[in-house]
Each structure stands twice: as structure tokens, then as C-alpha cells.
Design an enzyme around this catalytic site. Structure first.
Site, mmCIF file in Angstrom:
data_model
loop_
_atom_site.group_PDB
_atom_site.id
_atom_site.type_symbol
_atom_site.label_atom_id
_atom_site.label_comp_id
_atom_site.label_asym_id
_atom_site.label_seq_id
_atom_site.Cartn_x
_atom_site.Cartn_y
_atom_site.Cartn_z
ATOM 1 N N LYS A 52 0.823 -1.087 -0.272
ATOM 2 C CA LYS A 52 0.023 0.146 -0.023
ATOM 3 C C LYS A 52 0.955 1.215 -0.094
ATOM 4 O O LYS A 52 0.799 2.098 -0.686
ATOM 5 C CB LYS A 52 -0.911 -0.145 1.323
ATOM 6 C CG LYS A 52 -2.182 -0.763 1.219
ATOM 7 C CD LYS A 52 -2.772 -1.211 2.437
ATOM 8 C CE LYS A 52 -3.782 -2.481 2.065
ATOM 9 N NZ LYS A 52 -4.353 -2.925 3.468
ATOM 10 N N GLN A 96 -5.054 -1.963 9.420
ATOM 11 C CA GLN A 96 -4.847 -3.205 8.801
ATOM 12 C C GLN A 96 -5.695 -4.175 9.530
ATOM 13 O O GLN A 96 -5.530 -4.390 10.826
ATOM 14 C CB GLN A 96 -3.292 -3.454 8.430
ATOM 15 C CG GLN A 96 -3.379 -4.642 7.669
ATOM 16 C CD GLN A 96 -3.841 -4.802 6.393
ATOM 17 O OE1 GLN A 96 -3.715 -3.683 5.600
ATOM 18 N NE2 GLN A 96 -4.259 -6.102 5.858
ATOM 19 N N ASP A 119 -11.624 2.321 3.613
ATOM 20 C CA ASP A 119 -11.772 0.842 3.613
ATOM 21 C C ASP A 119 -13.449 0.812 3.510
ATOM 22 O O ASP A 119 -13.895 -0.385 3.175
ATOM 23 C CB ASP A 119 -11.448 0.230 4.871
ATOM 24 C CG ASP A 119 -10.127 -0.497 4.686
ATOM 25 O OD1 ASP A 119 -10.021 -1.109 3.538
ATOM 26 O OD2 ASP A 119 -9.496 -0.744 5.670
#
Ligand code: GUN
Length: 292
Positions: A52, A96, A119
Site C-alpha cells: 500500500k 489493517q 476501507d
């Protein structure tokens, strides 16, 4: 033989479009920023986080990485999120998953400002997705929808069968397909007679997390097969959740592993971060115009 859906090429094309938009924003003094928070040292998570970071760098997005030890207290993580929520340089916050078991995942996801939830995991944004309203779309399902559109695969009136009911893929992709007027079936570990359900699918989306659980012979002739699975079965061998060779002989379109859905996920994260930065700046300039 099926047409191979090239996720790598599609991702590359979208990333260069994102890079061009980021360069344009720079002329207005705006740089999109993404904060990525990793707690602990799950090896797969470390790989994803570094991918990322590199992807942000490649398109010119500011990447703010926070690596915290596995024993981090929930409160410390919540304080960091609060700081990032209030940091104007940050337009997207990604924590994460999975988190260490002593941390309440739902509480952490709810602490992220919905306006920075790139997200799309905050209940507010999940609710908007279910209602069919504009929102941040979770990155993997978003990537799947972009691939289908790229290959002109129309879902209207189609039987879509999804294998897997996770909050990250199965559930959100079901609502996205419903919005595109598909008839949707969600299968999972307790589903009875999976082969028959799979045999109904015009479009099959598999996110089961188990190597090659879907056998090629179950697939309807001419179906579209989207394989979200990434399973390491040997030192250098990755396989999906679908038996590729036999499935490719029956399907009209199929995503490979690797090089199918995988490269799209991070691309859509970049897209969501760019969108968030644009929205934040529109809001800001409106506020400026309205101030006396
Ligand atoms: N872990 C596995 N997939 C994802 C994802 O899309 N986002 C986050 N934050 N964690 C993940």
C-alpha cells in the site's frame, strides 16, 4: 477457453489515471494523504501494508505509516485514530485487519471518522451501501465491480452466486450486485449442496479463503468466474479458491490468481483516498466561500 480478466492491466490503467489527477490536484496545492495503521507483526499484513505504501508513493499520495507493537493497548490505538481523524493532511485512514485479539475490532472501526473511512468498514458507510447511497465502497468488492464494467459484463437480471459471507467481501459485493439489478445468492460454510447453487450462477464470485474449494465441473457453461482467493500452497505457488484449469474450460470469463482481483484492491484504495481528498477540499472551499 475463457477470456482471462486482466486485473493487473486494468489496475495499471486506473493507477495512471489516479496519478494524473493527483498531479492536477498538486497544482491547487492539495496532496491526498493516507494513514495506514498496522498493529503487530502478522507477516501477510506486513506485506500488504508495504504494498500500500509503495502504491501511494507511485501515484503521489502522501503515505503516513504507523507500525505499533502487538501488545499495544486498545486505548492507544483509539488515541492515534483520534489524532488522524483531526489531521488535515490525512484523507483516508486504514487500520489493517486482523487486529490482535485483545483489541475490539468493531470499536476501532467505529472510531474512524466515516469521512476518512476509505476501507468502507464503518457501520455508517456500510449502512449507506446497503441503502444504495453514495459512500466509500470496500476496496475488494469495488475492484470486482470495476473489472466487470471494464469487460462490459452487465449484471441486470443475472443470477449472481457469492461464496463467502465476510464483512470485507461477501456481504458488500452482494449489495453492490443487487444495486446493478442482479438476483443474488450468498453461500457459506453451512450451505447445503454447494455444487447445485454454483451451477445456477451466471456470475460466480468466490471469496471463501480455501484453496480450490470450487471445482471447475460445478460451473455453468459460459459463466463469469471471479476468484478472490489467494492461497499459498507451496513456496512459490499461489492458487485461488477456484480450480482454475477446469473452470477456465467452462467459463466465458475468469480472473486468474495472481493477477486478477488482487491488484485491483489497492488500486481502489488509492481511488477512495483521492475521492476523499477531493471531497474534503470541496467542503473546505465551500466553507471558505460562506465565511464572512
Ligand atoms: N485485511 C484483509 N483485507 C483487508 C482490507 O481490505 N482492509 C483492511 N483494513 N484490512 C484487511
Amino acid at each position: 477457453m475463457a477470456i482471462i480478466i486482466d486485473g493487473k492491466a486494468t489496475a495499471q490503467k486506473i493507477r495512471s489515471e489516479i496519478a494524473a489527477e493527483v498531479r492536477h490536484l498538486a497544482t491547487e496545492g492539495i496532496q491526498p494523504g493516507l494513514a495506514v495503521v498496522l498493529v503487530g507483526d502478522n507477516p501477510a499484513s506486513k506485506v500488504y501494508v508495504s504494498m500500500k505504501e509503495k502504491a501511494c508513493h507511485d501515484v503521489g499520495i502522501f503515505s503516513d505509516e504507523h507500525t505499533l507493537p502487538a501488545e499495544t493497548e486498545e486505548q492507544q490505538l483509539l488515541s492515534l485514530i483520534d489524532r488522524l481523524n483531526n489531521d488535515d493532511r490525512i484523507h483516508g485512514i486504514l487500520v489493517q485487519l486482523p487486529l490482535p485479539t485483545h483489541i475490539n475490532e468493531a470499536k476501532v472501526l467505529e472510531a474512524i471518522s466515516p469521512a476518512k473511512d476509505v476501507d468502507g468498514f464503518h457501520p455508517y458507510n456500510v449502512g449507506r451501501l446497503v441503502l444504495g447511497k453514495p459512500t466509500f465502497q470496500p476496496c475488494t468488492p469495488y475492484g470486482i465491480m470495476v473489472l466487470l464494467r471494464e469487460y462490459n459484463i452487465d449484471l441486470k437480471g443475472k443470477e449472481v452466486v457469492i461464496v463467502g459471507r465476510s464483512n470485507i467481501v461477501g456481504k458488500p459485493v452482494a449489495f453492490m450486485c443487487l444495486k446493478q439489478h442482479a438476483t443474488v445468492t450468498i453461500c457459506h460454510t453451512r450451505t447445503v449442496d454447494l455444487p447445485t447453487k454454483i451451477g445456477m450462477a451466471d456470475v460466480l464470485i468466490v471469496a471463501a479463503g480455501r484453496p480450490e474449494v470450487v471445482r471447475g465441473e460445478w460451473i455453468k457453461q459460459g459463466a463469469v468466474v471471479i476468484d478472490v482467493g489467494v492461497n499459498r500452497v507451496a513456496e512459490k505457488k499461489l492458487v485461488g479458491d477456484v480450480e482454475f484449469e477446469t473452470a477456465a474450460r467452462r467459463a466465458a470469463y475468469i480472473t486468474p490468481v495472481p493477477g486478477g482481483v488482487g491488484p485491483m484492491t489497492i488500486t481502489m484504495l488509492l481511488q477512495n483516498t483521492l475521492q476523499s481528498a477531493k471531497m474534503a477540499n470541496e467542503i473546505k472551499s465551500t466553507a471558505k466561500e460562506q465565511s464572512p
